[in-house]
Design an enzyme around this catalytic site. Structure first.
Site, PDB file in Angstrom:
ATOM      1  CD  GLU A  72     116.147  17.848  87.858  1.00 49.51           C
ATOM      2  OE1 GLU A  72     115.686  17.879  86.707  1.00 49.51           O
ATOM      3  OE2 GLU A  72     116.375  18.877  88.515  1.00 49.51           O
ATOM      4  CB  THR A  79      98.097   1.231 117.146  1.00 52.92           C
ATOM      5  OG1 THR A  79      98.635  -0.028 117.560  1.00 52.92           O
ATOM      6  CG2 THR A  79      99.221   2.151 116.755  1.00 52.92           C
TER       7      THR A  79
END
Length: 842
Positions: free
Chosen positions: A65, A527
């Site tokens: 990778e 919230t």
């Protein structure tokens, strides 16, 4: 599902990973760095160049990778020369490889173990601009921490194996969360794109960009380099040289059997083996002795200055060299393919124009193999006999050997460009995630605590809340802090259960709602604090009043000092309470809304009935009423702060959510606030989220629009003739202080105006100021040599009168702001009017 996953991760880490880490720390020099960093022990100096600097974070697990990462980093550096780049790896090999071939990176670290507190710590401390996992490096807890901070994720060089397709299904909801976190899937091939789509990724986010390993240049070898490699390995005049890369146990035995046959025809043949794990070199050397072959180790040969011994078998026990070692081969075998592993990267030998042989198991690199085999550059064999036959045929046929090598190189040349294509999608994504109005203002924040100077009036409850907020959102969290946050998360589940039960009781009729003889409109959010409920309630009140209806505002009177069930703050003509008695929000609305009565009380059914009976209310605005289910409402207006959205995604007390996101289905209208402080991309993501839970409610966009500055003494008297234009403070040094739900948003607004914030002093939301604090702020402002102090209207109502009219050396300005609807104004007003007319039967 996360609970089960985290429990299993913790068990695996305690029972297997930690003992393995400790063993390697004892046996392997330098492994302590990996263990320390993987467990969250990043030192400040290791990330100083990237932390909190909007870095681009690209992550590859291991050597393969990292090889794919190399060309991407080069292109990122060209496109964004001033952006810091962080590269992370999981394995020691990947980390060392990154150090060798990615010189453009500003920092290279080990990736954290996927435990919640470790992943969260990394993300909080670094705060990248974007996260780019290479191939399928997706980890649930890490991506959850990324998602909570609204950091975009772009998968690059994406690859999905058939095995992964089957495995990921067992993650259920966690896998869905991970896929939803990724904003772009840049896949290697159409097959990989189909796989990720089949696994649940949004097809609109999937792009085929190709394999960036075609673009790698770190393994390029000059003629001089090639001669040096041959000398260092002692193979200057050897033929043929067979290079076997990334081999696994049992494959070496096959190779030795083949080599026994090759050496009969070619006495000068050499076998170069680079095991997938360099630590296996000793094991392979012992196996070679069983075949009566003497082995030479690459690491030891490098130490010799003169001529090297002519070893028939050479073992590559160094890290990061295989890509270049392939250049010495006359024929190459790529391992991991004779066993059920799925093969390894065949593009590295192809880049050196080599004929390539592989076993029958190439599932992990099926596309690369297909490209090479199609043009005859790569041949698949099934056993040692076939491998022997193909090697002998290739090394004995110069024409075939050269044709296979030329075909390999042609495939590489034709398929280059994946890195460039990936960066084009990166640029597009970063453009979408850029906030147009954002100003990169840098200023110190001064958070006042209970025992600090200028913090003497801070309530103990506020101090606790502030401390917990810092634990959850601050850059550094001590170990005991994670334990506390874990406990709070458990309480969040209890809180969620209670909230859901209570709502179900109202829906089922076990708890009764009060229906008033008027229209009730709730202005609320899902919230805690900071979304702009108070200015929105003011805006809606003015709109309804201008429609010709008598409107009354109900406020709960948070932080009021009124000891009765109900209190009239204003009848629309006269204000009857002080800010201390009514609370800051209620008093501010009463002061700024002449002609609109304001009533406080926790029981909205009681205050609402009073408004109907005594004030002839036709429309009631219930400020902060989304969770007040006792009173029936005709329209629920839900505000969502696009600057902060849904916090960290957790419910109280671990997060800031009052209810699960699924409860957004009750909303009749969504109002997105502070849209000028968010990106187009984040707003679209937010719209998708809202649509997921409630596809019927209109979505309106608004901003907190700054109007002017007014000196606090004039503001209190209602004198606006002396108001200062916004431009008058542009470029001037000011001291900012506030006690609101989202102080950073207020500060961002001032920064966008062009004000030079020297320091921002923050107190907890709804904090009551005393002379001690005001004296502290004033003296600090003088010491900083600023021209003025600036605060909000919500703060202004809590500042002591004696300070306001005191003979001050420095002006204190209030920033006047209102809610400005930027998209959907007609729909907004029409939805409100329809709710009113439906109730009043007009």
């Amino acid at each position: 599902m996360y609970i089960i996953y985290n429990f299993l991760v913790l068990c695996v880490c305690c029972l297997f990973v930690l003992p393995y880490f400790l063993y390697r720390c004892i046996c392997e020099a330098g492994f302590t760095t990996r263990m320390r960093q993987s467990l969250g022990g990043l030192r400040d100096e290791e990330i100083a160049s990237v932390a909190q600097k909007d870095c681009i974070w690209i992550h590859g697990a291991s050597v393969g990778e990292i090889v794919a990462t190399s060309p991407l980093v080069k292109e990122i550096r060209k496109a964004y020369p001033d952006s810091p780049i962080l590269v992370s790896a999981v394995t020691v090999g990947g980390y060392n490889m990154a150090k060798q071939i990615i010189q453009e990176a500003d920092a290279i670290i080990y990736f954290p173990l996927d435990m919640p507190f470790v992943s969260e710590s990394f993300v909080k401390r670094i705060q990248p601009r974007i996260f780019m996992p290479v191939e399928t490096e997706l980890w649930p807890n890490f991506l959850r921490a990324i998602r909570e901070r609204n950091i975009p994720v772009m998968m690059v060089n994406g690859r999905i194996s058939e095995k992964s397709v089957k495995t990921y299904r067992y993650l259920y909801g966690i896998w869905d969360d991970m896929l939803n976190t990724v904003s772009r899937f840049c896949m290697q091939s159409s097959i990989d794109a189909d796989y990720i789509s089949h696994l649940g990724a949004d097809p609109k986010k999937i792009y085929v960009t190709g394999n960036t390993k075609f673009d790698q240049t770190y393994a390029e070898v000059t003629p001089e380099d090639l001669e040096n490699y041959k000398k260092e390995l002692g193979i200057e005049n050897a033929y043929p040289v067979i290079v076997a890369g990334s081999t696994h146990p049992t494959e070496e035995k096959v190779l030795f059997d083949v080599f026994n046959e090759i050496i009969k025809s070619y006495p000068e043949a050499r076998l170069v083996i680079a095991p997938r794990k360099p630590g296996r070199a000793d094991e392979i050397s012992k196996l070679a002795k069983q075949y009566h072959w003497e082995s030479g180790f690459r690491s030891k040969l490098l130490e010799i200055k003169g001529a090297r011994s002519k070893y028939p078998v050479l073992l590559i026990d160094t890290i990061g060299e295989l890509g270049r070692i392939y250049s010495v081969g006359d024929v190459v075998f790529v391992g991991g393919s004779l066993i059920k592993h799925g093969g390894h990267n065949v593009l590295e030998p192809a880049a050196h124009a080599k004929p390539i042989l592989v076993g029958p198991n190439m599932q992990n690199f099926k596309d690369s193999y297909a490209l090479l085999s199609k043009v005859g550059a790569c041949k698949m064999i099934n056993n040692s006999a076939e491998l022997t036959k193909e090697v002998l045929d290739i090394v004995g046929n110069d024409e075939r050997r050269l044709q296979m090598g030329a075909a390999s190189l042609q495939v590489i040349k034709e398929n280059r460009g994946a890195a460039v294509r990936s960066i084009e999608y990166l640029q597009d994504l970063l453009t979408l995630t850029t906030v147009d109005s954002k100003v990169e203002a840098s200023y110190p924040t001064n958070i006042r605590n209970l025992h600090d100077e200028g913090g003497g009036r801070l309530r103990h409850g506020d101090a606790v809340i502030q401390y917990l907020y810092q634990l959850a959102h601050g850059p550094n969290t001590p170990f005991f802090g994670w334990i506390l946050l874990g406990i709070l998360r458990m309480f969040s589940y209890v809180y969620e259960f209670g909230v859901c039960c209570k709502l179900d009781f109202y829906k089922s009729g076990l708890l009764k709602q009060k229906k008033l003889d008027c229209c009730v409109i709730s202005i609320g959010n899902i919230t805690v604090g900071g979304t702009g409920k108070t200015p929105t309630a003011q805006k809606v009140a003015v709109i309804i009043k201008n429609m010709g209806y008598r409107v009354v505002i109900l406020n709960r009177g948070y932080r009021s000092h009124w000891d009765q069930e109900m209190g009239v703050v204003s009848d629309g003509k006269k204000i009857f309470m002080t800010a201390y008695e009514a609370g800051d929000e209620a008093y501010l609305m009463a002061k700024t809304l002449p002609g609109v009565p304001v009533i406080i009380g926790k029981n909205r059914a009681l205050t609402g009935q009073f408004a109907v009976d005594k004030m002839n209310a036709e429309v009631i605005i219930m400020d902060d009423g989304y969770q007040h289910w006792h009173l029936y409402r005709d329209l629920d207006v839900v505000l969502v702060d696009t600057f902060n959205m849904f916090g960290n995604g957790c419910l109280l007390p671990r997060g800031t959510l009052r209810e699960p996101l699924s409860h957004l289905d009750r909303a009749g209208l969504f109002l997105l606030t502070k849209t000028d402080q968010s990106s187009q991309f984040s707003r679209q993501e937010l719209r998708d989220t809202l649509d997921k839970y409630n596809g019927d409610a209109p979505i309106i966009e608004s901003i907190h629009h700054p109007k002017n500055f007014v000196e606090i003494a004039d503001w209190y008297k209602g004198i606006h003739e002396n108001a200062k234009d916004l431009s008058e403070l542009q470029g001037k040094k000011v001291m900012v202080f506030s006690a609101i739900g989202n102080p950073s948003s207020f500060e961002q607004t001032l920064a966008c105006i062009g004000i030079d914030i020297i320091e921002a002093i923050r107190y907890p939301d709804h904090h009551d100021y005393g002379m001690l604090e005001m004296q502290y702020i004033s003296e600090r402002a003088i010491s900083k040599e600023v021209v003025a102090m600036v605060t909000t209207g919500k703060d202004a109502v809590k500042i002591p009168t004696e300070f306001i009219y005191f003979n001050r050396e420095m002006p204190l300005y209030i920033l006047n702001m209102d809610i400005k609807i930027t998209e959907g104004r007609e729909v907004f007003e029409k939805t409100i009017l329809n709710a009113i007319q439906k109730e009043t039967n007009e």
